[in-house]
Design a protein around this motif. Sequence first.
Motif, mmCIF file in Angstrom:
data_model
loop_
_atom_site.group_PDB
_atom_site.id
_atom_site.type_symbol
_atom_site.label_atom_id
_atom_site.label_comp_id
_atom_site.label_asym_id
_atom_site.label_seq_id
_atom_site.Cartn_x
_atom_site.Cartn_y
_atom_site.Cartn_z
ATOM 1 N N ALA A 133 -121.786 -65.185 16.835
ATOM 2 C CA ALA A 133 -121.107 -63.899 16.683
ATOM 3 C C ALA A 133 -119.759 -64.124 16.035
ATOM 4 N N ILE A 134 -119.339 -63.155 15.236
ATOM 5 C CA ILE A 134 -117.988 -63.146 14.671
ATOM 6 C C ILE A 134 -117.233 -62.033 15.390
ATOM 7 N N THR A 135 -116.189 -62.384 16.108
ATOM 8 C CA THR A 135 -115.494 -61.419 16.955
ATOM 9 C C THR A 135 -113.978 -61.534 16.778
ATOM 10 N N THR A 136 -113.257 -60.570 17.347
ATOM 11 C CA THR A 136 -111.794 -60.623 17.308
ATOM 12 C C THR A 136 -111.221 -61.007 18.674
ATOM 13 N N ARG A 137 -112.011 -61.684 19.462
ATOM 14 C CA ARG A 137 -111.521 -62.273 20.709
ATOM 15 C C ARG A 137 -112.361 -63.503 21.022
ATOM 16 N N ASP A 138 -111.829 -64.351 21.892
ATOM 17 C CA ASP A 138 -112.542 -65.561 22.299
ATOM 18 C C ASP A 138 -113.454 -65.248 23.486
ATOM 19 N N PHE A 139 -114.294 -66.224 23.862
ATOM 20 C CA PHE A 139 -115.069 -66.103 25.098
ATOM 21 C C PHE A 139 -114.134 -65.867 26.280
ATOM 22 N N THR A 140 -114.544 -65.047 27.228
ATOM 23 C CA THR A 140 -113.851 -64.996 28.510
ATOM 24 C C THR A 140 -114.347 -66.150 29.365
ATOM 25 N N GLN A 141 -113.627 -66.440 30.440
ATOM 26 C CA GLN A 141 -114.055 -67.520 31.328
ATOM 27 C C GLN A 141 -115.433 -67.225 31.925
ATOM 28 N N ILE A 169 -119.151 -72.668 22.059
ATOM 29 C CA ILE A 169 -118.203 -73.192 21.081
ATOM 30 C C ILE A 169 -117.563 -72.011 20.355
ATOM 31 N N SER A 170 -116.256 -72.064 20.203
ATOM 32 C CA SER A 170 -115.556 -71.022 19.453
ATOM 33 C C SER A 170 -114.367 -71.629 18.734
ATOM 34 N N TYR A 171 -114.065 -71.085 17.582
ATOM 35 C CA TYR A 171 -112.854 -71.508 16.888
ATOM 36 C C TYR A 171 -112.403 -70.389 15.952
ATOM 37 N N ARG A 172 -111.126 -70.423 15.645
ATOM 38 C CA ARG A 172 -110.540 -69.392 14.797
ATOM 39 C C ARG A 172 -110.892 -69.643 13.340
ATOM 40 N N VAL A 173 -111.431 -68.630 12.689
ATOM 41 C CA VAL A 173 -111.782 -68.762 11.279
ATOM 42 C C VAL A 173 -110.888 -67.908 10.380
ATOM 43 N N ALA A 174 -110.134 -66.977 10.971
ATOM 44 C CA ALA A 174 -109.288 -66.103 10.157
ATOM 45 C C ALA A 174 -108.226 -65.459 11.038
ATOM 46 N N TYR A 234 -95.470 -59.150 10.109
ATOM 47 C CA TYR A 234 -96.195 -57.938 10.478
ATOM 48 C C TYR A 234 -96.614 -58.066 11.946
ATOM 49 N N PRO A 235 -96.339 -57.051 12.785
ATOM 50 C CA PRO A 235 -96.499 -57.226 14.237
ATOM 51 C C PRO A 235 -97.916 -57.135 14.785
ATOM 52 N N PHE A 236 -98.819 -56.407 14.123
ATOM 53 C CA PHE A 236 -100.137 -56.145 14.717
ATOM 54 C C PHE A 236 -101.197 -57.078 14.114
ATOM 55 N N THR A 237 -101.230 -58.307 14.584
ATOM 56 C CA THR A 237 -102.187 -59.286 14.063
ATOM 57 C C THR A 237 -103.115 -59.771 15.169
ATOM 58 N N ARG A 238 -104.258 -60.308 14.758
ATOM 59 C CA ARG A 238 -105.232 -60.824 15.709
ATOM 60 C C ARG A 238 -106.051 -61.918 15.017
ATOM 61 N N TYR A 239 -106.616 -62.805 15.805
ATOM 62 C CA TYR A 239 -107.452 -63.863 15.249
ATOM 63 C C TYR A 239 -108.922 -63.425 15.243
ATOM 64 N N VAL A 240 -109.654 -63.956 14.292
ATOM 65 C CA VAL A 240 -111.096 -63.748 14.201
ATOM 66 C C VAL A 240 -111.773 -65.066 14.571
ATOM 67 N N TYR A 241 -112.740 -64.992 15.486
ATOM 68 C CA TYR A 241 -113.391 -66.181 16.018
ATOM 69 C C TYR A 241 -114.850 -66.258 15.603
ATOM 70 N N ALA A 242 -115.313 -67.467 15.375
ATOM 71 C CA ALA A 242 -116.742 -67.743 15.308
ATOM 72 C C ALA A 242 -117.150 -68.244 16.685
ATOM 73 N N MET A 243 -118.098 -67.549 17.322
ATOM 74 C CA MET A 243 -118.562 -67.901 18.665
ATOM 75 C C MET A 243 -120.028 -68.331 18.571
ATOM 76 N N ASP A 244 -120.328 -69.510 19.099
ATOM 77 C CA ASP A 244 -121.629 -70.114 18.840
ATOM 78 C C ASP A 244 -122.177 -70.765 20.110
ATOM 79 N N ILE A 245 -123.442 -70.465 20.432
ATOM 80 C CA ILE A 245 -124.096 -71.148 21.556
ATOM 81 C C ILE A 245 -125.432 -71.739 21.104
ATOM 82 N N SER A 246 -125.578 -71.897 19.784
ATOM 83 C CA SER A 246 -126.856 -72.377 19.249
ATOM 84 C C SER A 246 -126.936 -73.900 19.305
ATOM 85 N N SER A 247 -128.065 -74.415 18.894
ATOM 86 C CA SER A 247 -128.254 -75.862 18.850
ATOM 87 C C SER A 247 -127.466 -76.459 17.693
ATOM 88 N N ARG A 248 -127.287 -77.769 17.721
ATOM 89 C CA ARG A 248 -126.501 -78.443 16.694
ATOM 90 C C ARG A 248 -127.103 -78.283 15.296
#
Length: 230
Positions: free
Chosen positions: A1-9, A23-28, A175-189
């Motif tokens: 998934a491509i989202t604007t938040r990370d996984f919650t706990q 697995i998640s990391y910031r892409v934008a 600019y004050p209103f910014t957010r990160y875009v995450y790639a969130m992945d639970i697939s196989s390698r």
Amino acid sequence: AITTRDFTQAERELVRSMKKRPISYRVAKDAIALIINKNNPDSMLTVRQVKDILTGKITSWQEINPKSKLKELSLTFDNKNSSTVRFALDSICKGEPLAGKNIYAQGTNEKVIDYVAATPGAIGVIGASWIGNENDSTNMSFSDRVKVVAMSRDGVATAANSYQPYQAYIALDYYPFTRYVYAMDISSRTGLARAFSNFLSTDKGQLIVLKAGMMPTTQQVVIKPVKITE
């Protein structure tokens, strides 16, 4: 998934209970833009004014500028469950509820632009990557159908302290209103999803991010000041 938040706990624990690895990391890095009708002259706002508009404390343009010829202010999003609404609640309103009236959902980002272009007193809340000028291959300008509000963190918005969501201002946090875009992945390698999320962090993937009006986060970007003289 491509989202604007990370996984919650809780989400991470759920994924691990399925014997998968979250697995998640910031892409934008993206921004939330405010857009107004082209004929509205009040194109600079402060963060405090935006919060008061969202929570219903400010309901007319004359409360922002007593000389304004516009009266009632209307606010519009894409849809009530979107990441834009979540950002407004979490990062701007800081937990306060949104206004109870004169707030609308158009269904899509394109319809937000259509509504603001046709409604003199409207403010649209939209992802900055949706308002790029399609005729500008450099992606250095915004749609000519609407005005993009310049935002200030200070008490009074002026030309010297107000910034629009250009990529450099997003990167530098002007600019004050910014957010990160995450790639969130639970697939196989070796899965297609993993390959796609890895591609997003490569030079080509980050160039796509840049051309979409966002800031790359996994590749180096050089920002250079330029002085234009006639």
